[in-house]
Design a protein around this motif. Structure first.
Motif, PDB file in Angstrom:
ATOM      1  N   HIS A 130       0.841  -1.202   0.000  1.00 45.44           N
ATOM      2  CA  HIS A 130       0.000   0.000   0.000  1.00 45.44           C
ATOM      3  C   HIS A 130       0.879   1.256   0.000  1.00 45.44           C
ATOM      4  O   HIS A 130       0.604   2.220  -0.722  1.00 45.44           O
ATOM      5  N   ASP A 131       1.949   1.240   0.817  1.00 47.60           N
ATOM      6  CA  ASP A 131       2.858   2.395   0.857  1.00 47.60           C
ATOM      7  C   ASP A 131       3.540   2.613  -0.498  1.00 47.60           C
ATOM      8  O   ASP A 131       3.708   3.758  -0.933  1.00 47.60           O
ATOM      9  N   LEU A 132       3.923   1.535  -1.154  1.00 46.05           N
ATOM     10  CA  LEU A 132       4.589   1.664  -2.450  1.00 46.05           C
ATOM     11  C   LEU A 132       3.655   2.278  -3.498  1.00 46.05           C
ATOM     12  O   LEU A 132       4.095   3.064  -4.346  1.00 46.05           O
ATOM     13  N   VAL A 133       2.385   1.941  -3.427  1.00 46.50           N
ATOM     14  CA  VAL A 133       1.418   2.514  -4.366  1.00 46.50           C
ATOM     15  C   VAL A 133       1.319   4.030  -4.165  1.00 46.50           C
ATOM     16  O   VAL A 133       1.204   4.785  -5.124  1.00 46.50           O
ATOM     17  N   TYR A 134       1.396   4.485  -2.922  1.00 45.09           N
ATOM     18  CA  TYR A 134       1.313   5.919  -2.604  1.00 45.09           C
ATOM     19  C   TYR A 134       2.676   6.620  -2.610  1.00 45.09           C
ATOM     20  O   TYR A 134       2.748   7.817  -2.357  1.00 45.09           O
ATOM     21  N   TRP A 135       3.752   5.897  -2.866  1.00 47.64           N
ATOM     22  CA  TRP A 135       5.098   6.444  -2.696  1.00 47.64           C
ATOM     23  C   TRP A 135       5.327   7.738  -3.480  1.00 47.64           C
ATOM     24  O   TRP A 135       5.887   8.697  -2.956  1.00 47.64           O
ATOM     25  N   ASN A 136       4.943   7.785  -4.721  1.00 50.02           N
ATOM     26  CA  ASN A 136       5.202   8.963  -5.559  1.00 50.02           C
ATOM     27  C   ASN A 136       4.077   9.997  -5.524  1.00 50.02           C
ATOM     28  O   ASN A 136       4.029  10.903  -6.346  1.00 50.02           O
ATOM     29  N   TYR A 137       3.190   9.876  -4.576  1.00 57.48           N
ATOM     30  CA  TYR A 137       2.095  10.833  -4.417  1.00 57.48           C
ATOM     31  C   TYR A 137       2.691  12.200  -4.083  1.00 57.48           C
ATOM     32  O   TYR A 137       3.607  12.298  -3.269  1.00 57.48           O
ATOM     33  N   PRO A 138       2.227  13.276  -4.705  1.00 60.82           N
ATOM     34  CA  PRO A 138       2.863  14.598  -4.552  1.00 60.82           C
ATOM     35  C   PRO A 138       3.018  15.098  -3.112  1.00 60.82           C
ATOM     36  O   PRO A 138       3.995  15.767  -2.795  1.00 60.82           O
ATOM     37  N   SER A 139       2.085  14.801  -2.226  1.00 55.11           N
ATOM     38  CA  SER A 139       2.192  15.322  -0.857  1.00 55.11           C
ATOM     39  C   SER A 139       3.057  14.437   0.051  1.00 55.11           C
ATOM     40  O   SER A 139       3.233  14.748   1.223  1.00 55.11           O
ATOM     41  N   HIS A 140       3.594  13.355  -0.486  1.00 52.42           N
ATOM     42  CA  HIS A 140       4.497  12.454   0.245  1.00 52.42           C
ATOM     43  C   HIS A 140       3.922  11.934   1.572  1.00 52.42           C
ATOM     44  O   HIS A 140       4.590  11.990   2.605  1.00 52.42           O
ATOM     45  N   PRO A 141       2.701  11.413   1.590  1.00 49.56           N
ATOM     46  CA  PRO A 141       2.123  10.961   2.857  1.00 49.56           C
ATOM     47  C   PRO A 141       2.877   9.791   3.478  1.00 49.56           C
ATOM     48  O   PRO A 141       2.982   9.697   4.703  1.00 49.56           O
ATOM     49  N   VAL A 142       3.418   8.906   2.652  1.00 48.50           N
ATOM     50  CA  VAL A 142       4.140   7.735   3.176  1.00 48.50           C
ATOM     51  C   VAL A 142       5.429   8.183   3.856  1.00 48.50           C
ATOM     52  O   VAL A 142       5.706   7.821   5.005  1.00 48.50           O
ATOM     53  N   GLN A 143       6.206   8.986   3.161  1.00 48.37           N
ATOM     54  CA  GLN A 143       7.476   9.449   3.706  1.00 48.37           C
ATOM     55  C   GLN A 143       7.264  10.237   5.000  1.00 48.37           C
ATOM     56  O   GLN A 143       8.007  10.062   5.974  1.00 48.37           O
ATOM     57  N   LYS A 144       6.240  11.091   5.027  1.00 49.48           N
ATOM     58  CA  LYS A 144       5.946  11.875   6.232  1.00 49.48           C
ATOM     59  C   LYS A 144       5.562  10.965   7.396  1.00 49.48           C
ATOM     60  O   LYS A 144       5.992  11.182   8.535  1.00 49.48           O
TER      61      LYS A 144
END
Length: 176
Positions: A154-168
């Motif tokens: 799930h995190d990998l799917v969101y990884w390149n999301y502009p607001s960076h929710p996974v990284q945050k």
């Protein structure tokens, strides 16, 4: 409701994530039934989909097609499938999201984990990211912490999301 709670609810209701969950269940079931498939995926863990073992491909694609995994996330799904087979039985049962795993680290290990994560926070190419994630997963395993393949996918799917929710989220749980 916090941003993370909203995302969790959206993930649970999102048909893409439902398909990914069905896919991982299929991988785990096939790996339990077929030792050769388990060994092939375990050996292919962290390798690019196109570089994985041929004997893992047929079952992987059969399960991915049956679950309706769209091509854009197949490489991430292959990585998560390898992680399913990389862990020993009981390790998978107590697996946590990366955020929870980082929160579980002893205080003295958090600076090292933070350094590792900062090295790949802005990597957009998942082929490079996989190598860094393997190092992080092995680091966590040294402390008896397992990463959930489902949560990681799930995190990998969101990884390149502009607001960076996974990284945050990962960094938030590493405060030391």
């Amino acid at each position: 409701m916090t941003e993370m709670e909203k995302q969790k609810t959206q993930k649970e209701e999102n048909p893409v994530f439902v398909k990914l969950d069905v896919f991982l269940y299929g991988i785990a079931a096939e790996a339990a039934r077929n030792h050769e498939f388990h060994a092939a995926l375990r050996h292919s863990f962290g390798k690019e989909l196109t570089l994985g073992r041929m004997d893992a491909w047929s079952a992987f694609y059969r399960i991915a097609d049956k679950a309706g995994i769209w091509p854009a996330v197949r490489a991430d799904a292959f990585f998560a499938a390898g992680l399913v087979c990389w862990y020993e039985g009981s390790e998978l049962g107590r697996a946590k999201s990366v955020s929870s795993a980082l929160k579980s680290l002893p205080q003295e290990a958090r600076a090292t984990a933070a350094h590792r994560i900062q090295q790949f926070l802005y990597i957009r190419d998942h082929r490079i990211l996989y190598g860094k994630l393997i190092a992080l997963i092995r680091f966590l395993k040294k402390y008896g912490i397992s990463v959930s393949p489902k949560s990681l996918l799930h995190d990998l799917v969101y990884w390149n999301y502009p607001s960076h929710p996974v990284q945050k989220s990962w960094l938030r749980n590493l405060r030391y």
